[in-house]
Design a protein around this motif. Structure first.
Motif, PDB file in Angstrom:
ATOM      1  N   ASP A  40       0.866  -1.171   0.000  1.00 31.98           N
ATOM      2  CA  ASP A  40       0.000   0.000   0.000  1.00 31.98           C
ATOM      3  C   ASP A  40       0.899   1.217   0.000  1.00 31.98           C
ATOM      4  O   ASP A  40       1.669   1.436   0.935  1.00 31.98           O
ATOM      5  CB  ASP A  40      -0.889   0.003   1.249  1.00 31.98           C
ATOM      6  CG  ASP A  40      -1.803   1.229   1.333  1.00 31.98           C
ATOM      7  OD1 ASP A  40      -1.304   2.349   1.117  1.00 31.98           O
ATOM      8  OD2 ASP A  40      -2.988   1.058   1.627  1.00 31.98           O
ATOM      9  N   CYS A  57       0.515   5.198  -0.345  1.00 32.08           N
ATOM     10  CA  CYS A  57      -0.354   6.379  -0.398  1.00 32.08           C
ATOM     11  C   CYS A  57      -1.794   5.999  -0.723  1.00 32.08           C
ATOM     12  O   CYS A  57      -2.520   6.763  -1.379  1.00 32.08           O
ATOM     13  CB  CYS A  57       0.157   7.387  -1.424  1.00 32.08           C
ATOM     14  SG  CYS A  57       1.889   7.836  -1.262  1.00 32.08           S
ATOM     15  N   GLY A  58      -2.224   4.812  -0.288  1.00 31.05           N
ATOM     16  CA  GLY A  58      -3.578   4.374  -0.557  1.00 31.05           C
ATOM     17  C   GLY A  58      -3.751   3.670  -1.879  1.00 31.05           C
ATOM     18  O   GLY A  58      -4.856   3.260  -2.243  1.00 31.05           O
ATOM     19  N   ASN A 103      -5.745  15.807  -1.362  1.00 25.85           N
ATOM     20  CA  ASN A 103      -6.745  14.780  -1.046  1.00 25.85           C
ATOM     21  C   ASN A 103      -6.140  13.588  -0.319  1.00 25.85           C
ATOM     22  O   ASN A 103      -6.715  12.504  -0.314  1.00 25.85           O
ATOM     23  CB  ASN A 103      -7.428  14.307  -2.339  1.00 25.85           C
ATOM     24  CG  ASN A 103      -8.121  15.440  -3.074  1.00 25.85           C
ATOM     25  OD1 ASN A 103      -8.863  16.217  -2.470  1.00 25.85           O
ATOM     26  ND2 ASN A 103      -7.875  15.546  -4.378  1.00 25.85           N
ATOM     27  N   ARG A 157      -4.940  10.871   2.423  1.00 28.33           N
ATOM     28  CA  ARG A 157      -5.659  10.236   3.522  1.00 28.33           C
ATOM     29  C   ARG A 157      -5.224  10.835   4.858  1.00 28.33           C
ATOM     30  O   ARG A 157      -4.095  11.319   4.991  1.00 28.33           O
ATOM     31  CB  ARG A 157      -5.365   8.728   3.538  1.00 28.33           C
ATOM     32  CG  ARG A 157      -5.759   7.985   2.284  1.00 28.33           C
ATOM     33  CD  ARG A 157      -5.343   6.526   2.369  1.00 28.33           C
ATOM     34  NE  ARG A 157      -3.895   6.379   2.521  1.00 28.33           N
ATOM     35  CZ  ARG A 157      -3.266   5.205   2.708  1.00 28.33           C
ATOM     36  NH1 ARG A 157      -3.975   4.089   2.782  1.00 28.33           N
ATOM     37  NH2 ARG A 157      -1.956   5.167   2.829  1.00 28.33           N
ATOM     38  N   GLU A 176      -4.316   9.382   7.550  1.00 30.39           N
ATOM     39  CA  GLU A 176      -3.133   8.720   8.094  1.00 30.39           C
ATOM     40  C   GLU A 176      -1.854   9.189   7.402  1.00 30.39           C
ATOM     41  O   GLU A 176      -0.778   9.241   8.014  1.00 30.39           O
ATOM     42  CB  GLU A 176      -3.252   7.200   7.996  1.00 30.39           C
ATOM     43  CG  GLU A 176      -3.464   6.645   6.597  1.00 30.39           C
ATOM     44  CD  GLU A 176      -4.934   6.405   6.273  1.00 30.39           C
ATOM     45  OE1 GLU A 176      -5.233   5.358   5.657  1.00 30.39           O
ATOM     46  OE2 GLU A 176      -5.766   7.258   6.644  1.00 30.39           O
ATOM     47  N   ASP A 177      -1.967   9.546   6.111  1.00 32.00           N
ATOM     48  CA  ASP A 177      -0.797  10.051   5.406  1.00 32.00           C
ATOM     49  C   ASP A 177      -0.469  11.482   5.827  1.00 32.00           C
ATOM     50  O   ASP A 177       0.698  11.869   5.905  1.00 32.00           O
ATOM     51  CB  ASP A 177      -1.009   9.976   3.896  1.00 32.00           C
ATOM     52  CG  ASP A 177      -1.010   8.544   3.378  1.00 32.00           C
ATOM     53  OD1 ASP A 177      -0.242   7.728   3.922  1.00 32.00           O
ATOM     54  OD2 ASP A 177      -1.779   8.238   2.450  1.00 32.00           O
TER      55      ASP A 177
END
Length: 360
Positions: free
Chosen positions: A55, A57-58, A181, A183, A185-186
């Motif tokens: 995973d 950056c999503g 945009n 996430r 968590e990022d």
């Protein structure tokens, strides 16, 4: 002018920097709040099992084997190319646009110069144009920040790379850097950049390229070196440590040396037993520091950042001591110098040691 220099002019502009976490296109990083490296469990290694899906950056990225034709974007960073060198996998690089010309690990300079550049030509935004990237037919393209895959600056997008069957990767702690945009968590990870962000990059590359033991060994060695310094400075009075890059005065709107604060810079100073007098400042605030604010800052130790070959830290330090005689550092002539070891990358232990030694 190097690509690093030019991009710095363009991006803060971005500021104290892409160097990498004080600056940003999004919100600048606040003071890092990370666990003591000495308390972290040892990094462990195991052979990579392919296909490997990560995973990033999503985005799910699957590798069927270690990439062999890698393109490194962003001349504004050396974290990625230096991580490849530290892991001994620079032969997997097809084209590298990153360079810095000076290093606290002298061997890095000539090792990076030996890596192919494939005649990459940066565009007006100091990015590698999408056409050049696609023409090289890489199997992996790496960007130090999410914005490096933005078509608004002429770069190739991750979707365009996917369509061409090419993998892409963003340095994990910078997934929110340049992505409005991103996430939550990022964004949190970006806001808490520290020396462990450098370890995260190494361990991620170790897994992708099946050199996990090398990555774990490097991370554990770095953690041990930093933990040793932290043990030495524990319980001692914390000195005020100012980090400035005279050669990056283009980043200060008042023509003064660029002042570095926030993120990994504050973390490194803290682990060395110091306190950054401009800790947690935003990139905008750092760019607006004037002579009065600099003169009034408590400075026990001056850290001179080196940006280009030929810069002489003793000369630069003496010039600043003469300009700001009220600093305690000016009275005691206390300074040290760093170049790339204070940035995101594999040699943060050098900066921690140098700053701690100067602050004794």
């Amino acid at each position: 002018m190097s690509s690093f220099d030019g991009a710095r002019l363009t991006r803060c502009v971005l500021v104290a920097g892409v160097l990498l976490a004080a600056c940003g296109i999004g919100k600048p990083a606040p003071i890092a709040q990370q666990a003591d490296v000495g308390l972290l469990p040892p990094a462990v290694a195991k052979p990579t099992s392919y296909p490997l899906t990560i995973d990033n950056c999503g985005r799910k990225v699957t590798f069927d084997a270690p990439p062999k034709r890698v393109v490194l974007l962003n001349g504004t960073s050396v974290a990625e190319v230096e991580s490849f060198v530290a892991l001994g996998i620079q032969d997997h690089i097809l084209a590298n646009s990153q360079s810095y010309e000076v290093s606290d690990e002298p061997s890095f300079v000539y090792k990076i110069k030996a890596i192919p550049k494939a005649n990459l030509k940066l565009n007006e935004n100091f990015e590698v144009p999408r056409e050049q990237v696609l023409a090289l037919k890489p199997d992996l393209v790496i960007s130090t920040w999410a914005g490096g895959f933005d078509d608004k600056v002429g770069s190739v997008t991750r979707d365009q790379l996917d369509a061409a069957g090419i993998k892409s990767f963003v340095t994990p702690s910078n997934c929110a850097y340049g992505d409005p945009n991103a996430r939550p968590e990022d964004k949190e990870r970006y806001g808490k950049q520290s020396v462990e962000s450098s370890s995260e990059l190494l361990l991620s590359l170790g897994e992708i390229f099946d050199v996990q033991q090398r990555a774990a060994d490097h991370v554990n060695r770095t953690r041990a070196e930093i933990a040793a310094v932290q043990k030495e400075v524990a319980g001692k009075e914390r000195k005020n440590v100012l980090v400035v890059y005279p050669g990056m005065s283009m980043m200060n709107n008042n023509g003064l040396p660029a002042v570095f604060g926030g993120g990994i810079y504050d973390d490194i100073v803290g682990r060395a037993g110091g306190v950054n007098p401009f800790a947690g400042k935003t990139s905008t605030q750092l760019a607006e520091i004037n002579a009065e604010a600099l003169a009034a800052a408590p400075v026990d130790v001056l850290v001179i950042g080196l940006f280009q070959p030929g810069e002489k830290p003793d000369v630069l330090a003496q010039e600043l001591f003469a300009k700001f005689p009220a600093w305690q550092a000016s009275k005691t002539k206390t300074f040290t110098s760093v170049s790339d070891s204070i940035y995101l990358g594999p040699i943060n232990a050098i900066a921690v040691r140098k700053i701690a030694d100067a602050a004794r």
